[in-house]
Enzyme design. Structure first.
Site, PDB file in Angstrom:
ATOM      1  N   LYS A   2       0.852  -1.199   0.000  1.00 33.65           N
ATOM      2  CA  LYS A   2       0.000   0.000   0.000  1.00 33.65           C
ATOM      3  C   LYS A   2       0.881   1.240   0.000  1.00 33.65           C
ATOM      4  O   LYS A   2       1.947   1.227   0.609  1.00 33.65           O
ATOM      5  CB  LYS A   2      -0.848   0.049   1.268  1.00 33.65           C
ATOM      6  CG  LYS A   2      -1.945  -0.996   1.354  1.00 33.65           C
ATOM      7  CD  LYS A   2      -2.685  -0.832   2.681  1.00 33.65           C
ATOM      8  CE  LYS A   2      -3.736  -1.903   2.863  1.00 33.65           C
ATOM      9  NZ  LYS A   2      -4.315  -1.910   4.205  1.00 33.65           N
ATOM     10  N   ARG A  81       5.842   1.584   7.207  1.00 34.70           N
ATOM     11  CA  ARG A  81       5.275   0.816   8.307  1.00 34.70           C
ATOM     12  C   ARG A  81       6.187  -0.373   8.554  1.00 34.70           C
ATOM     13  O   ARG A  81       6.515  -1.126   7.640  1.00 34.70           O
ATOM     14  CB  ARG A  81       3.885   0.305   7.951  1.00 34.70           C
ATOM     15  CG  ARG A  81       3.321  -0.536   9.070  1.00 34.70           C
ATOM     16  CD  ARG A  81       2.084  -1.283   8.650  1.00 34.70           C
ATOM     17  NE  ARG A  81       1.567  -2.015   9.789  1.00 34.70           N
ATOM     18  CZ  ARG A  81       1.028  -3.219   9.701  1.00 34.70           C
ATOM     19  NH1 ARG A  81       0.936  -3.830   8.543  1.00 34.70           N
ATOM     20  NH2 ARG A  81       0.581  -3.814  10.782  1.00 34.70           N
ATOM     21  N   ASP A 138       5.406  -0.669  14.577  1.00 35.13           N
ATOM     22  CA  ASP A 138       4.128  -1.022  15.184  1.00 35.13           C
ATOM     23  C   ASP A 138       4.260  -1.347  16.665  1.00 35.13           C
ATOM     24  O   ASP A 138       3.287  -1.318  17.398  1.00 35.13           O
ATOM     25  CB  ASP A 138       3.564  -2.255  14.464  1.00 35.13           C
ATOM     26  CG  ASP A 138       2.380  -1.884  13.616  1.00 35.13           C
ATOM     27  OD1 ASP A 138       2.119  -0.678  13.488  1.00 35.13           O
ATOM     28  OD2 ASP A 138       1.720  -2.796  13.108  1.00 35.13           O
ATOM     29  N   HIS A 198      -8.701  -3.597  17.209  1.00 30.55           N
ATOM     30  CA  HIS A 198      -8.247  -3.524  15.810  1.00 30.55           C
ATOM     31  C   HIS A 198      -8.523  -4.896  15.200  1.00 30.55           C
ATOM     32  O   HIS A 198      -7.846  -5.884  15.519  1.00 30.55           O
ATOM     33  CB  HIS A 198      -6.762  -3.182  15.736  1.00 30.55           C
ATOM     34  CG  HIS A 198      -6.252  -3.144  14.321  1.00 30.55           C
ATOM     35  ND1 HIS A 198      -5.871  -1.981  13.689  1.00 30.55           N
ATOM     36  CD2 HIS A 198      -6.110  -4.132  13.405  1.00 30.55           C
ATOM     37  CE1 HIS A 198      -5.518  -2.262  12.448  1.00 30.55           C
ATOM     38  NE2 HIS A 198      -5.643  -3.567  12.255  1.00 30.55           N
ATOM     39  N   ASP A 273     -11.418 -15.677   5.930  1.00 26.54           N
ATOM     40  CA  ASP A 273     -11.954 -14.354   5.622  1.00 26.54           C
ATOM     41  C   ASP A 273     -13.283 -14.145   6.359  1.00 26.54           C
ATOM     42  O   ASP A 273     -14.233 -14.900   6.158  1.00 26.54           O
ATOM     43  CB  ASP A 273     -12.161 -14.276   4.097  1.00 26.54           C
ATOM     44  CG  ASP A 273     -12.636 -12.921   3.672  1.00 26.54           C
ATOM     45  OD1 ASP A 273     -11.791 -12.054   3.425  1.00 26.54           O
ATOM     46  OD2 ASP A 273     -13.876 -12.723   3.601  1.00 26.54           O
ATOM     47  N   ILE A 322     -12.701  -5.738   9.726  1.00 21.61           N
ATOM     48  CA  ILE A 322     -13.865  -6.363  10.386  1.00 21.61           C
ATOM     49  C   ILE A 322     -14.546  -5.338  11.294  1.00 21.61           C
ATOM     50  O   ILE A 322     -15.773  -5.195  11.284  1.00 21.61           O
ATOM     51  CB  ILE A 322     -13.426  -7.603  11.212  1.00 21.61           C
ATOM     52  CG1 ILE A 322     -12.733  -8.631  10.313  1.00 21.61           C
ATOM     53  CG2 ILE A 322     -14.615  -8.221  11.923  1.00 21.61           C
ATOM     54  CD1 ILE A 322     -12.079  -9.792  11.063  1.00 21.61           C
ATOM     55  N   GLU A 324     -14.659  -2.159  11.113  1.00 18.50           N
ATOM     56  CA  GLU A 324     -15.337  -1.077  10.397  1.00 18.50           C
ATOM     57  C   GLU A 324     -16.566  -1.559   9.642  1.00 18.50           C
ATOM     58  O   GLU A 324     -17.499  -0.805   9.425  1.00 18.50           O
ATOM     59  CB  GLU A 324     -14.369  -0.443   9.379  1.00 18.50           C
ATOM     60  CG  GLU A 324     -13.266   0.356  10.014  1.00 18.50           C
ATOM     61  CD  GLU A 324     -12.093   0.579   9.068  1.00 18.50           C
ATOM     62  OE1 GLU A 324     -12.308   0.706   7.856  1.00 18.50           O
ATOM     63  OE2 GLU A 324     -10.946   0.608   9.560  1.00 18.50           O
ATOM     64  N   ASN A 325     -16.551  -2.833   9.235  1.00 18.09           N
ATOM     65  CA  ASN A 325     -17.592  -3.290   8.304  1.00 18.09           C
ATOM     66  C   ASN A 325     -18.588  -4.304   8.846  1.00 18.09           C
ATOM     67  O   ASN A 325     -19.616  -4.532   8.224  1.00 18.09           O
ATOM     68  CB  ASN A 325     -16.928  -3.901   7.054  1.00 18.09           C
ATOM     69  CG  ASN A 325     -16.132  -2.870   6.293  1.00 18.09           C
ATOM     70  OD1 ASN A 325     -16.687  -1.868   5.865  1.00 18.09           O
ATOM     71  ND2 ASN A 325     -14.838  -3.084   6.150  1.00 18.09           N
TER      72      ASN A 325
END
Ligand code: ADP
Length: 399
Positions: A2, A81, A138, A198, A273, A322, A324-325
C-alpha cells in the site's frame, strides 16, 4: 503493497492527495489500483518484484495526467510501516545501514511481516536515494506497557537475556485511533480510558489509559491474543506440546499450524476471511457459526479484562476491516456489556460507516465508536516529525 501521498498544510494538518495498492506481487494477477479524489485507475502489471512494484507506484504519482507530483524529487520523506522493532526501537527512526542491521535482527519476531518491510525499505532507498526514509514501528506505541503486563511467567532470564516479553502490534493504528476518537468526541486523550479493537486479518485489543498503551492482546509474536484469520490466538502452551509430541512435529511444522492453519480457518475448516465466514454462517454453516461465537467471545473477554485494568472504560473503538464493516461482530462482541456502560444502538450500528461514527446509545457511560483505520496518516506524521528534526539538526550544524 500500500502507498499514500500526503501534503502538509500550513496549520500542520496532513492532506491525503493519492493512494494506491499493488496486489498479487510476483504473480500474473498483479495489478496496481491508484486513486485520487478525482480518479480511480487500475493497471495490470507483469509479475512485478518489489522494485518493479515500487517503480510502478512512483510512476502513478508522477504521471502527467493523474499524478500529483511533477517529479519524485518533490517527495520530502518516505515513511515505512515496520511491524516489529523488538526491544531495539522505542520510536520512529531515520533509516541508515545501522538501523537496517538492527531491523534484520528482528526478523524472527515477525517472520510474515518483517522481511517484506525490509525489502520495501531497501527498494525505496534504491529508487529514492536522496530522500530521507523513516521507519515507524508497530511495536513502539506499546513500549509504555508496565513490566507486570510485559513479562511472561517463565524463568526471568528469558526476559532479561533473551528479550522474551510482550511487545504488542498495531501500535500505529492504536495511536491514530486513540488520537482521532478523542478529536471526534472533543474529549481529552490524557483523561480517557480507551479500549481499541483492531480487527483485520490480524487482531488485537489494546488498553490505552491517558494516551499510553498499558496492555495489549498480542505479545512476543503476532500469533497470541484473540484468534485471527489463520492465527490461533491464546492457547494453553501444554496443548501445543501435546500436539508436537503426539504428531512428532518439528518447530517449523508447528509454526505453520499456529500461523497459517488455525484461527477462523482452522475452526471453520473453510475460510480465513470474516466476510465469507459471516455469509456461510448465515446460510447455516455450523463451524462458521462456531468460529464467529468464539471470535466475539474472546473479544468480549479482552474488553472486560482491559476495563478492569483501567478501573473502567470511557471509549470503545472498533477499527480495521472487520471492525469497520461488520455490525454483527461489533454487536456480538459488545452484547450484555451494559454493566460497563457499553450499550450499542442497533440502528446506528447498522449504518454504512463511510466516516468515523458513534454507534452507542446517547447517554451511555462508555461511547462506542467506529474509526476508519488510517495508519498511513500516522506514519506520514511520524516521518514528517523526524525529517523536521533532521532539518533542525542540519540547520544547527550549518550555523
Ligand atoms: P489487514 O489486516 O490485512 O489490513 P483488513 O483490515 O482489510 O486486513 O481486514 C480484512 C478482514 O476484514 C477480512 O477478514 C475481511 O473479510 C473482513 N471484512 C471486510 N468487510 C467485511 C464485512 N462487511 N463483514 C465482515 N468482515 C469483513
Amino acid at each position: 503493497m500500500k502507498y499514500s501521498l500526503f501534503s502538509s498544510e500550513e496549520n500542520g494538518n496532513l492532506n491525503m492527495l493519492a493512494r494506491g495498492l499493488v496486489s498479487d506481487l510476483e504473480t500474473e494477477n498483479a495489478e496496481i489500483r491508484y486513486e485520487t479524489e478525482s480518479c480511480v485507475i487500475t493497471i495490470k502489471l507483469d509479475k512485478p518484484d518489489y522494485r518493479e512494484a515500487l517503480e510502478a507506484a512512483i510512476a502513478t504519482l508522477t504521471h502527467p495526467e493523474y499524478g500529483k507530483l511533477s517529479d519524485i524529487s518533490e517527495i520530502d520523506a518516505v515513511g515505512h510501516r515496520t511491524v516489529h522493532g523488538g526491544d531495539k526501537f522505542i520510536g520512529s527512526v531515520l533509516i541508515d545501514e545501522v538501523v537496517i542491521a538492527k531491523m534484520e535482527q528482528c526478523i524472527d519476531l515477525a517472520p510474515i511481516h518483517n522481511p517484506a518491510n525490509l525489502e520495501g525499505i531497501c527498494q525505496a532507498m534504491f529508487l529514492l536515494p536522496a530522500t530521507p526514509q523513516v521507519a515507524v514501528f508497530d511495536t513502539a506505541f506499546h513500549q509504555s506497557i508496565p513490566i507486570r503486563a510485559r513479562v511472561y511467567a517463565l524463568p526471568y532470564e528469558y526476559y532479561e537475556r533473551h528479550g522474551i516479553r510482550k511487545y504488542g502490534f498495531h501500535g500505529t493504528s492504536c495511536q491514530y485511533a486513540s488520537q482521532q476518537v478523542c478529536q471526534l468526541l472533543k474529549c481529552s486523550l490524557e483523561q480517557s480510558r480507551i479500549v481499541i479493537c483492531h480487527l483485520g486479518n490480524g487482531v488485537s485489543v489494546t488498553a490505552v489509559d491517558c494516551g499510553r498503551s498499558v496492555d495489549t492482546s498480542l505479545g512476543y509474536t503476532s500469533v497470541g491474543g484473540v484468534m485471527m484469520g489463520t492465527r490461533c490466538g491464546d492457547l494453553d502452551p501444554g496443548a501445543l506440546l501435546a500436539i508436537m509430541k503426539e504428531q512428532d512435529l518439528n518447530v517449523k511444522e508447528t509454526d505453520l499450524i499456529l500461523h497459517r492453519q488455525s484461527g477462523l480457518l482452522g475452526v471453520s475448516g473453510v475460510s480465513n476471511d470474516m466476510q465469507t465466514i459471516c455469509k456461510l454462517a448465515e446460510e447455516g454453516h455450523q463451524r462458521c457459526q462456531l468460529a464467529i461465537e468464539m471470535f466475539t467471545y474472546q473479544l468480549k473477554k479482552y474488553i472486560g479484562a482491559y476495563a478492569a485494568v483501567m478501573s473502567g472504560i470511557d471509549i470503545l473503538v472498533f477499527t480495521g476491516g472487520i471492525g469497520e464493516n461488520s455490525s454483527l461482530i461489533r454487536s456480538m462482541a459488545a452484547a450484555n456489556l451494559g454493566f460497563l456502560g457499553i450499550v450499542i444502538d442497533p440502528e446506528r450500528n447498522q449504518e454504512k460507516m463511510s466516516r468515523d461514527t458513534v454507534i452507542s446509545v446517547d447517554g451511555a457511560a462508555a461511547t462506542v465508536v467506529v474509526i476508519k483505520a488510517n495508519e498511513e496518516k500516522m506514519i506520514a506524521q511520524e516521518a514528517l516529525t523526524i525529517v523536521k528534526g533532521l532539518k533542525t539538526e542540519q540547520a544547527v550544524l550549518l550555523k
